[in-house]
Design a protein around this motif. Structure first.
Motif, PDB file in Angstrom:
ATOM      1  N   GLY A 103      -0.313   8.903  -3.185  1.00 50.61           N
ATOM      2  CA  GLY A 103       0.354   7.610  -3.146  1.00 50.61           C
ATOM      3  C   GLY A 103       0.170   6.822  -4.430  1.00 50.61           C
ATOM      4  O   GLY A 103       1.007   5.980  -4.772  1.00 50.61           O
ATOM      5  N   ASP A 107       4.683   3.053   6.601  1.00 49.63           N
ATOM      6  CA  ASP A 107       4.803   4.505   6.670  1.00 49.63           C
ATOM      7  C   ASP A 107       5.922   4.928   5.722  1.00 49.63           C
ATOM      8  O   ASP A 107       7.072   4.512   5.896  1.00 49.63           O
ATOM      9  CB  ASP A 107       5.155   4.946   8.098  1.00 49.63           C
ATOM     10  CG  ASP A 107       3.966   4.863   9.039  1.00 49.63           C
ATOM     11  OD1 ASP A 107       2.832   4.752   8.543  1.00 49.63           O
ATOM     12  OD2 ASP A 107       4.193   4.900  10.263  1.00 49.63           O
ATOM     13  N   SER A 127      -1.452  10.895   5.375  1.00 50.76           N
ATOM     14  CA  SER A 127      -1.932   9.656   5.973  1.00 50.76           C
ATOM     15  C   SER A 127      -0.756   8.789   6.408  1.00 50.76           C
ATOM     16  O   SER A 127       0.398   9.181   6.281  1.00 50.76           O
ATOM     17  CB  SER A 127      -2.819   8.908   4.964  1.00 50.76           C
ATOM     18  OG  SER A 127      -3.478   7.838   5.586  1.00 50.76           O
ATOM     19  N   SER A 128      -1.069   7.596   6.930  1.00 55.20           N
ATOM     20  CA  SER A 128      -0.028   6.701   7.427  1.00 55.20           C
ATOM     21  C   SER A 128      -0.498   5.267   7.254  1.00 55.20           C
ATOM     22  O   SER A 128      -1.562   5.002   6.702  1.00 55.20           O
ATOM     23  CB  SER A 128       0.237   6.966   8.916  1.00 55.20           C
ATOM     24  OG  SER A 128      -0.830   6.459   9.699  1.00 55.20           O
ATOM     25  N   ARG A 129       0.299   4.328   7.769  1.00 51.37           N
ATOM     26  CA  ARG A 129      -0.078   2.920   7.651  1.00 51.37           C
ATOM     27  C   ARG A 129      -1.325   2.597   8.474  1.00 51.37           C
ATOM     28  O   ARG A 129      -1.893   1.523   8.330  1.00 51.37           O
ATOM     29  CB  ARG A 129       1.081   2.008   8.051  1.00 51.37           C
ATOM     30  CG  ARG A 129       1.392   1.936   9.535  1.00 51.37           C
ATOM     31  CD  ARG A 129       2.662   1.125   9.759  1.00 51.37           C
ATOM     32  NE  ARG A 129       2.899   0.756  11.140  1.00 51.37           N
ATOM     33  CZ  ARG A 129       3.422   1.548  12.060  1.00 51.37           C
ATOM     34  NH1 ARG A 129       3.748   2.802  11.756  1.00 51.37           N
ATOM     35  NH2 ARG A 129       3.631   1.114  13.290  1.00 51.37           N
ATOM     36  N   SER A 183      -4.074   4.375   8.270  1.00 48.92           N
ATOM     37  CA  SER A 183      -5.232   4.929   7.561  1.00 48.92           C
ATOM     38  C   SER A 183      -6.415   3.959   7.654  1.00 48.92           C
ATOM     39  O   SER A 183      -6.318   2.816   7.198  1.00 48.92           O
ATOM     40  CB  SER A 183      -4.891   5.151   6.083  1.00 48.92           C
ATOM     41  OG  SER A 183      -6.063   5.197   5.289  1.00 48.92           O
ATOM     42  N   HIS A 211       0.080   5.029   0.885  1.00 44.55           N
ATOM     43  CA  HIS A 211      -0.964   5.908   1.403  1.00 44.55           C
ATOM     44  C   HIS A 211      -0.845   7.306   0.809  1.00 44.55           C
ATOM     45  O   HIS A 211       0.169   7.678   0.236  1.00 44.55           O
ATOM     46  CB  HIS A 211      -0.939   5.953   2.931  1.00 44.55           C
ATOM     47  CG  HIS A 211       0.383   6.364   3.497  1.00 44.55           C
ATOM     48  ND1 HIS A 211       0.866   7.648   3.431  1.00 44.55           N
ATOM     49  CD2 HIS A 211       1.344   5.647   4.147  1.00 44.55           C
ATOM     50  CE1 HIS A 211       2.047   7.712   4.017  1.00 44.55           C
ATOM     51  NE2 HIS A 211       2.356   6.512   4.459  1.00 44.55           N
ATOM     52  N   PHE A 225       0.826  -1.208   0.000  1.00 44.65           N
ATOM     53  CA  PHE A 225       0.000   0.000   0.000  1.00 44.65           C
ATOM     54  C   PHE A 225       0.864   1.262   0.000  1.00 44.65           C
ATOM     55  O   PHE A 225       1.875   1.328   0.714  1.00 44.65           O
ATOM     56  CB  PHE A 225      -0.912   0.024   1.230  1.00 44.65           C
ATOM     57  CG  PHE A 225      -2.150  -0.823   1.089  1.00 44.65           C
ATOM     58  CD1 PHE A 225      -3.401  -0.238   0.990  1.00 44.65           C
ATOM     59  CD2 PHE A 225      -2.057  -2.214   1.062  1.00 44.65           C
ATOM     60  CE1 PHE A 225      -4.548  -1.018   0.866  1.00 44.65           C
ATOM     61  CE2 PHE A 225      -3.199  -3.001   0.941  1.00 44.65           C
ATOM     62  CZ  PHE A 225      -4.449  -2.394   0.839  1.00 44.65           C
ATOM     63  N   ARG A 228       4.396  15.210   1.310  1.00 44.39           N
ATOM     64  CA  ARG A 228       3.337  14.352   0.795  1.00 44.39           C
ATOM     65  C   ARG A 228       3.179  14.498  -0.716  1.00 44.39           C
ATOM     66  O   ARG A 228       2.593  13.651  -1.366  1.00 44.39           O
ATOM     67  CB  ARG A 228       2.023  14.642   1.509  1.00 44.39           C
ATOM     68  CG  ARG A 228       1.426  15.997   1.205  1.00 44.39           C
ATOM     69  CD  ARG A 228       0.228  16.299   2.071  1.00 44.39           C
ATOM     70  NE  ARG A 228       0.595  16.455   3.481  1.00 44.39           N
ATOM     71  CZ  ARG A 228      -0.288  16.780   4.419  1.00 44.39           C
ATOM     72  NH1 ARG A 228      -1.563  16.931   4.119  1.00 44.39           N
ATOM     73  NH2 ARG A 228       0.099  16.926   5.668  1.00 44.39           N
ATOM     74  N   LEU A 248       1.334  -2.605   4.872  1.00 42.70           N
ATOM     75  CA  LEU A 248       1.000  -1.209   5.159  1.00 42.70           C
ATOM     76  C   LEU A 248       2.246  -0.590   5.780  1.00 42.70           C
ATOM     77  O   LEU A 248       2.691  -1.026   6.850  1.00 42.70           O
ATOM     78  CB  LEU A 248      -0.185  -1.120   6.107  1.00 42.70           C
ATOM     79  CG  LEU A 248      -1.530  -1.566   5.508  1.00 42.70           C
ATOM     80  CD1 LEU A 248      -2.529  -1.904   6.602  1.00 42.70           C
ATOM     81  CD2 LEU A 248      -2.089  -0.490   4.605  1.00 42.70           C
ATOM     82  N   ASN A 268      -7.435   2.453   4.197  1.00 43.76           N
ATOM     83  CA  ASN A 268      -6.521   1.448   3.659  1.00 43.76           C
ATOM     84  C   ASN A 268      -6.524   0.175   4.502  1.00 43.76           C
ATOM     85  O   ASN A 268      -6.425  -0.933   3.972  1.00 43.76           O
ATOM     86  CB  ASN A 268      -5.098   2.013   3.571  1.00 43.76           C
ATOM     87  CG  ASN A 268      -4.897   2.867   2.326  1.00 43.76           C
ATOM     88  OD1 ASN A 268      -5.751   2.904   1.439  1.00 43.76           O
ATOM     89  ND2 ASN A 268      -3.784   3.564   2.261  1.00 43.76           N
TER      90      ASN A 268
END
Length: 222
Positions: free
Chosen positions: A117, A64, A39-41, A43, A35, A33, A81, A62, A46
């Motif tokens: 992402g 970061d 966002s982050s792992r 999310s 993101h 994934f 980002r 997932l 997700n």
């Protein structure tokens, strides 16, 4: 389905990235994934999609893509980002780690990208065509992948909310530049974050079908 979870620290792009891996007992393929903005792992969208993929026999990663210090800086400036090159390099480094450490064995790998992402996922797919078989974008900005679009070899599915009109246009433009097998699907009644009832489920179902279709083992040449 029995799913084994594990935490990992992945070296990529000169930093160490925390990641959560989920490995179904009966593995069809694996999905990394990417993101989106801010966002982050963790999310929730997700994570929800990842769990549906797990139930369909797809392992998930997932991760970061920013360190804690970078994330703190980005929260104030919002500059990292949108650094697609940085995010793509870290995805490519994570793909290298998956190929070396093989937590999913020899299972073929796909990428699932949301928002910015998705652009990073497409750039990483162009950089590692031998490692990425398929890409799914959720409410993504594939246009930000720029010149990498015509180098993508992975089968690509672009999913956009029907009420996200500006992003639909940007996805249509990106679709015209992709030379791999690619498809744009509009989820009726969905806005950018797919918060409307049932719309995220439709995203997950479409992703499961796409990855099942394109993460099949390649036949061995005779």
């Amino acid at each position: 389905m029995d799913v084994h979870g594990q935490a990992a620290t992945i070296p990529a792009g000169g930093v160490l990235l925390p990641a959560d891996l989920l490995v179904p007992a009966e593995l069809v393929g694996a999905v990394l994934f990417a993101h989106g903005s801010g966002s982050s792992r963790h999310s929730p969208r997700n994570v929800a999609v990842a769990h549906q993929l797990n139930r369909a026999g797809l392992g998930t990663v997932l991760v970061d893509l920013l360190t804690a210090a970078e994330d703190e800086m980005d929260a104030a400036t919002a500059e990292l980002r949108f650094d697609i090159g940085l995010l793509a390099d870290r995805l490519a480094g994570t793909l290298n780690w998956l190929a070396t450490e093989r937590p999913f064995g020899a299972a073929p790998v796909g990428l699932f990208g949301a928002s910015t992402g998705a652009a990073a996922a497409l750039v990483a797919a162009a950089q590692r065509p031998d490692l990425v078989r398929a890409v799914v974008s959720r409410g993504g900005r594939p246009d930000l992948a720029g010149a990498a679009l015509d180098r993508v070899r992975a089968a690509t599915l672009l999913l956009v909310g029907g009420l996200d009109e500006e992003v639909i246009t940007l996805n249509e433009q990106a679709l015209g530049k992709l030379t791999s097998r690619a498809e744009l699907r509009v989820i009726p009644g969905a806005t950018h974050l797919f918060e409307e009832p049932g719309t995220l489920d439709q995203v997950a179902e479409a992703a499961v079908d796409w990855f099942h279709d394109h993460l099949q083992p390649q036949p061995t040449p005779h």
